[in-house]
Design an enzyme around this catalytic site. Structure first.
Site, PDB file in Angstrom:
ATOM      1  N   PRO A  52      41.777  71.788  71.670  1.00 37.71           N
ATOM      2  CA  PRO A  52      40.601  72.641  71.503  1.00 37.71           C
ATOM      3  C   PRO A  52      39.268  71.895  71.509  1.00 37.71           C
ATOM      4  O   PRO A  52      39.160  70.801  70.962  1.00 37.71           O
ATOM      5  CB  PRO A  52      40.834  73.306  70.140  1.00 37.71           C
ATOM      6  N   ASN A  53      38.321  72.531  72.149  1.00 31.25           N
ATOM      7  CA  ASN A  53      36.919  72.101  72.252  1.00 31.25           C
ATOM      8  C   ASN A  53      36.713  70.922  73.188  1.00 31.25           C
ATOM      9  O   ASN A  53      35.574  70.547  73.476  1.00 31.25           O
ATOM     10  CB  ASN A  53      36.332  71.785  70.867  1.00 31.25           C
TER      11      ASN A  53
ATOM     12  N   ARG B 114      29.450  68.668  74.383  1.00 31.86           N
ATOM     13  CA  ARG B 114      29.746  68.783  72.950  1.00 31.86           C
ATOM     14  C   ARG B 114      29.364  67.485  72.219  1.00 31.86           C
ATOM     15  O   ARG B 114      29.877  66.409  72.563  1.00 31.86           O
ATOM     16  CB  ARG B 114      31.246  69.013  72.813  1.00 31.86           C
TER      17      ARG B 114
ATOM     18  N   TYR C 145      30.997  62.154  71.377  1.00 34.54           N
ATOM     19  CA  TYR C 145      32.004  62.229  72.431  1.00 34.54           C
ATOM     20  C   TYR C 145      31.515  61.795  73.814  1.00 34.54           C
ATOM     21  O   TYR C 145      32.303  61.798  74.769  1.00 34.54           O
ATOM     22  CB  TYR C 145      32.561  63.660  72.507  1.00 34.54           C
TER      23      TYR C 145
ATOM     24  N   ASN D 172      45.538  64.413  73.398  1.00 35.70           N
ATOM     25  CA  ASN D 172      44.451  64.499  72.418  1.00 35.70           C
ATOM     26  C   ASN D 172      44.469  65.940  71.911  1.00 35.70           C
ATOM     27  O   ASN D 172      43.986  66.854  72.583  1.00 35.70           O
ATOM     28  CB  ASN D 172      43.105  64.157  73.058  1.00 35.70           C
TER      29      ASN D 172
ATOM     30  N   ALA E 226      41.359  69.052  66.918  1.00 38.59           N
ATOM     31  CA  ALA E 226      41.534  69.360  65.495  1.00 38.59           C
ATOM     32  C   ALA E 226      42.969  69.759  65.138  1.00 38.59           C
ATOM     33  O   ALA E 226      43.372  69.632  63.979  1.00 38.59           O
ATOM     34  CB  ALA E 226      40.560  70.461  65.086  1.00 38.59           C
TER      35      ALA E 226
ATOM     36  N   HIS F  62      45.247  67.423  63.114  1.00 40.17           N
ATOM     37  CA  HIS F  62      45.201  67.313  61.656  1.00 40.17           C
ATOM     38  C   HIS F  62      45.891  68.479  60.954  1.00 40.17           C
ATOM     39  O   HIS F  62      46.020  68.468  59.742  1.00 40.17           O
ATOM     40  CB  HIS F  62      43.738  67.226  61.193  1.00 40.17           C
TER      41      HIS F  62
ATOM     42  N   ASP G  36      56.237  69.330  65.972  1.00 39.03           N
ATOM     43  CA  ASP G  36      57.649  69.636  66.240  1.00 39.03           C
ATOM     44  C   ASP G  36      57.933  69.657  67.739  1.00 39.03           C
ATOM     45  O   ASP G  36      59.005  69.226  68.183  1.00 39.03           O
ATOM     46  CB  ASP G  36      58.026  70.996  65.637  1.00 39.03           C
TER      47      ASP G  36
ATOM     48  N   GLU H  61      49.222  59.364  71.458  1.00 44.46           N
ATOM     49  CA  GLU H  61      48.118  60.142  70.866  1.00 44.46           C
ATOM     50  C   GLU H  61      46.801  59.410  71.128  1.00 44.46           C
ATOM     51  O   GLU H  61      46.715  58.202  70.897  1.00 44.46           O
ATOM     52  CB  GLU H  61      48.374  60.250  69.357  1.00 44.46           C
TER      53      GLU H  61
ATOM     54  N   HIS I 188      42.468  59.670  70.585  1.00 46.11           N
ATOM     55  CA  HIS I 188      41.237  60.286  70.097  1.00 46.11           C
ATOM     56  C   HIS I 188      40.048  59.520  70.643  1.00 46.11           C
ATOM     57  O   HIS I 188      40.057  58.281  70.636  1.00 46.11           O
ATOM     58  CB  HIS I 188      41.197  60.312  68.565  1.00 46.11           C
ATOM     59  N   ILE I 189      39.060  60.259  71.077  1.00 46.91           N
ATOM     60  CA  ILE I 189      37.875  59.642  71.672  1.00 46.91           C
ATOM     61  C   ILE I 189      37.056  58.931  70.592  1.00 46.91           C
ATOM     62  O   ILE I 189      36.630  57.794  70.754  1.00 46.91           O
ATOM     63  CB  ILE I 189      37.035  60.735  72.373  1.00 46.91           C
ATOM     64  N   SER I 190      36.860  59.627  69.489  1.00 47.48           N
ATOM     65  CA  SER I 190      36.089  59.055  68.379  1.00 47.48           C
ATOM     66  C   SER I 190      37.018  58.266  67.458  1.00 47.48           C
ATOM     67  O   SER I 190      38.244  58.422  67.514  1.00 47.48           O
ATOM     68  CB  SER I 190      35.401  60.177  67.594  1.00 47.48           C
TER      69      SER I 190
ATOM     70  N   ARG J 158      35.286  58.851  60.240  1.00 48.07           N
ATOM     71  CA  ARG J 158      34.705  60.195  60.095  1.00 48.07           C
ATOM     72  C   ARG J 158      35.237  60.863  58.815  1.00 48.07           C
ATOM     73  O   ARG J 158      35.719  60.188  57.920  1.00 48.07           O
ATOM     74  CB  ARG J 158      35.004  61.012  61.369  1.00 48.07           C
TER      75      ARG J 158
ATOM     76  N   ARG K 298      40.015  64.118  58.902  1.00 47.60           N
ATOM     77  CA  ARG K 298      40.431  63.632  60.236  1.00 47.60           C
ATOM     78  C   ARG K 298      41.333  62.400  60.148  1.00 47.60           C
ATOM     79  O   ARG K 298      41.804  61.892  61.154  1.00 47.60           O
ATOM     80  CB  ARG K 298      39.209  63.297  61.098  1.00 47.60           C
TER      81      ARG K 298
HETATM   82  C1  DQA Z   1      39.125  64.222  68.412  1.00 45.74           C
HETATM   83  C2  DQA Z   1      38.963  64.012  66.903  1.00 45.74           C
HETATM   84  C3  DQA Z   1      39.297  65.286  66.146  1.00 45.74           C
HETATM   85  O1  DQA Z   1      39.134  65.087  64.752  1.00 45.74           O
HETATM   86  C4  DQA Z   1      38.377  66.402  66.581  1.00 45.74           C
HETATM   87  O2  DQA Z   1      38.724  67.602  65.930  1.00 45.74           O
HETATM   88  C5  DQA Z   1      38.327  66.589  68.046  1.00 45.74           C
HETATM   89  C6  DQA Z   1      38.311  65.409  68.913  1.00 45.74           C
HETATM   90  C7  DQA Z   1      38.675  62.988  69.211  1.00 45.74           C
HETATM   91  O3  DQA Z   1      39.020  62.922  70.385  1.00 45.74           O
HETATM   92  O4  DQA Z   1      37.968  62.138  68.688  1.00 45.74           O
HETATM   93  O5  DQA Z   1      38.240  67.692  68.550  1.00 45.74           O
HETATM   94  O6  DQA Z   1      40.493  64.443  68.698  1.00 45.74           O
END
Ligand code: DQA
Length: 141
Positions: free
Chosen positions: A9-10, A17, A22, A71, A74, A77, A84, A95, A97-99, A104, A108
């Protein structure tokens, strides 16, 4: 080798964003650059804002591709259901994550997915996806 990138998502809004967190690049542009960097690989990209669609994609591709880069945004978390699904499939999952999630908010810092993944890459920006691909390429040899 067939690899699948799944963004949750997002992440469809990458480039727009919160660019201070990001970055400015859209993921579509980034995927094109990955295909140029890794011309011998088949790199498929899927994004969804919906938990069930991500699970469906893991089920659909998780018994045929060589590796998945996930990725979960959210959902990382919160989603036991995606965790599963990762455990249920054959394909190894990395896995990303960009950030740097550990720099943070504390909510997270926990990943529901991590224990079912090969490993986690966090905080290297979009480069994290490239690092995950390099891992799969190296392991295949
Ligand atoms: C994220 C980190 C997550 O906490 C956040 O909700 C995201 C992006 C990252 O790529 O840093 O949507 O997965």
């Amino acid at each position: 080798m067939q690899l699948l990138i799944i963004n949750g998502p997002n992440l469809n809004l990458l480039g727009k964003r919160e660019p201070d967190i990001y970055g400015n690049q859209s993921f579509e542009t980034y995927v094109e650059s990955l295909k140029i960097t890794f011309p011998d690989l088949s790199i498929d990209y899927f994004q969804s804002n919906h938990e069930g669609s991500i699970i469906d994609k893991l089920h659909k591709s998780g018994f045929s591709v060589n590796g998945i880069i996930l990725n979960g945004g959210a959902y990382t978390h919160t989603s036991i259901a995606i965790a599963d699904a990762i455990a249920a499939i054959d394909a190894p999952v990395v896995e990303v994550h960009i950030s740097n999630v550990y720099a943070r908010e504390s909510f997270r810092h926990h990943s529901c997915f991590a224990k079912n993944c090969i490993g986690s890459i966090t905080g290297f920006g979009l480069e994290g996806y490239t690092m995950a691909i390099r891992y799969f390429v190296k392991m295949k040899k």
